[in-house]
Write a protein that holds these residues in place. Sequence first.
Motif, short mmCIF file in Angstrom:
data_model
loop_
_atom_site.label_atom_id
_atom_site.label_comp_id
_atom_site.label_asym_id
_atom_site.label_seq_id
_atom_site.Cartn_x
_atom_site.Cartn_y
_atom_site.Cartn_z
N LYS A 38 0.83 -1.21 0.00
CA LYS A 38 0.00 0.00 0.00
C LYS A 38 0.86 1.26 0.00
N GLY A 39 2.03 1.16 0.65
CA GLY A 39 2.92 2.31 0.72
C GLY A 39 3.33 2.85 -0.64
N GLN A 40 3.40 1.98 -1.64
CA GLN A 40 3.77 2.44 -2.98
C GLN A 40 2.68 3.33 -3.56
N GLU B 242 0.62 5.08 -1.72
CA GLU B 242 0.63 6.30 -0.92
C GLU B 242 1.79 7.21 -1.31
N GLY B 243 2.96 6.58 -1.57
CA GLY B 243 4.10 7.36 -2.00
C GLY B 243 3.79 8.11 -3.29
N ALA B 244 3.15 7.39 -4.23
CA ALA B 244 2.81 8.02 -5.51
C ALA B 244 1.74 9.10 -5.30
N ASP B 245 0.74 8.80 -4.46
CA ASP B 245 -0.31 9.79 -4.18
C ASP B 245 0.27 11.05 -3.56
N SER B 246 1.20 10.86 -2.62
CA SER B 246 1.69 12.02 -1.89
C SER B 246 2.48 12.95 -2.79
N LEU B 247 2.98 12.42 -3.94
CA LEU B 247 3.68 13.30 -4.88
C LEU B 247 2.70 14.03 -5.78
N GLY B 248 1.43 13.66 -5.72
CA GLY B 248 0.43 14.32 -6.55
C GLY B 248 0.30 13.72 -7.94
N LEU B 249 0.84 12.49 -8.13
CA LEU B 249 0.71 11.83 -9.43
C LEU B 249 -0.77 11.51 -9.68
N ILE C 151 4.60 3.67 -11.43
CA ILE C 151 4.95 3.08 -10.14
C ILE C 151 4.39 1.67 -9.98
#
Lengths: 246, 362
Positions: free
Chosen positions: B255-257, B259-266, B275
Amino acid sequence: MTAPIIEMQQVNKWYGEFHVLRNINLNVARGERIVVCGPSGSGKSTMIRCINRLEEHQQGRIVVDGTELTNDLKNIEAIRREVGMVFQHFNLFPHLTVLENLTLGPIWVLRKPKAEAEATAMKYLERVRIPEQAKKYPGQLSGGQQQRVAIARSLCMNPKIMLFDEPTSALDPEMVKEVLDVMIQLAEEGGMTMLCVTHEMGFAKAVAHRVIFMDRGEIVEQNKPEEFFSNPQNERTRLFLSQILH
Amino acid sequence: MASVTESLPPPRSTTGPIAWVRERLFSSPLNTVLTILAVWLILMTVPPFIEWALIGANFTAATSQECRAASGACWAFIAEKHRLMLFGLYPFNEQWRPALAAVILVALIVLTCMPRFWNKTLLPIWVVGIIAVGVLMWGGVLGLQYVENTNWGGLPLTLILATVGIAFAFPFGLLLALGRRSRMPAIKTLCIMYIELIRGVPLISMLFMASVMLPLFLPEGFTIDKLLRAQIAIIMFAAAYIAEVVRGGLQAIPKGQYEGADSLGLSYWQKMGFIILPQALKVVIPPMVSLFIAVFKDTSLVVIIGIYDLMQSTKVALTDPLWRGFSIEAYVFVSAIYFIFCYSMSKYSRALEDRLATGHKR
């Protein structure tokens, strides 16, 4: 005083029957640095994850830099561009090199030219003191180095707000300091609004303008760090502090 | 107690042929039995096969009588009939065209497999390649004689069905997999229904439906080419399985992947494209290649609706009254062709896994 950069009003959230956030009211001023602490399961991570909509709140209002968080995807993406996040488990992209991790957002979200994005990335890698690792894959770095890359990745997006979700909890003890040093340096440069969920009370004392204590989904107590540590008002705060400070 | 710095005695010899034999072949009673059994099996099967296939075989006989006199295989049959087996009913004098088309298809696949072509040049290369294959097979332009696709057959047809099948089924399958995990209930339900429906039906019955039932539902006078119908059935069938394989990969991504992508605004498509899918597909290379191999072999099922693929044209070759009774040689020959393609895919998938492993090691 100017308008707060983050406004949370009467925010409530449930996981099924479990009431994880209860009537959260929080205003964060521009440039303010806040440390959020509390026992595990107290909702502190959930609260800061609501700010960039990794978690959805079910009641109340959250306004980030003038934009209200609603179901509108445009708003969510706009806010995520302004808000950087550092995770407990780094969440670097293992199939991309460090440099690619850092330039992906700037190139595709901010539409910067590749060369410019790479120059910015190298600048931030120098600031977190690992420019020599740019061509490596995250899996080849230590935990502390990975977390510093993750901080650099967020900074490359030039955010107004940085959220830290227990950034040192997953690190081996000897690596905690290198990450905290980077965070302290970032704080000392000033200007950045920072919200940090952490149990590193030394960090709180050194850089925080305000410490917030949460328990059972509520903000129980908040104060300036010196007041917070020397003279906690609430019984639950005192109990928590006695447990973590020994 | 010995001090920590005291050196340990050297280990028993672990090198040399005798140590190797003892360790790998006779390390326990059970392993000894297994070794003997395996050696016996090899001795029972391999020498007789070599005797049949090579030593006693006839490679040059001009007639079947002469060939039958040989104690082993009659490879002269293959020499006599290979054009029919490889190209089916395609006009004899024009068979260089399907041969060239097959070479182009194989070249396209090989290029696609080379990482140095994983960029924007690949799509135009494919478009040009597929057009060239179409022109060669159909003809009717550039002075080439027109050949109806009912006369296509053999290996080129098998390659076309498999290559075009996989090339279209793969993106379709990706979309189905993403749709199945979508938050939008309508899309999700549609994708689940499609996948489960197709997976619940054998390919044979889909080919039957495509060839027999579909025309009943189409308006009078409106027909879709038989080969195209078979091709669409293969694409639809393969896509459902690809979707499930990809879904397995998607579930393996933490799930972290996301979230990581979401947090960059992708955006959703950036997140998936940059990703999630690259990592998910890497995880499912082995089952995906198994699936491709299965699709390649399953194309032989088109015989039941009267399309002359490699298998069927082999059967036709066997019906020549002058050359009866060489079915073993014929099937060994086609099996070898199928094996070469499938084994290459398998080897390539191993190489690809090794190549892509770098980024994923933790």
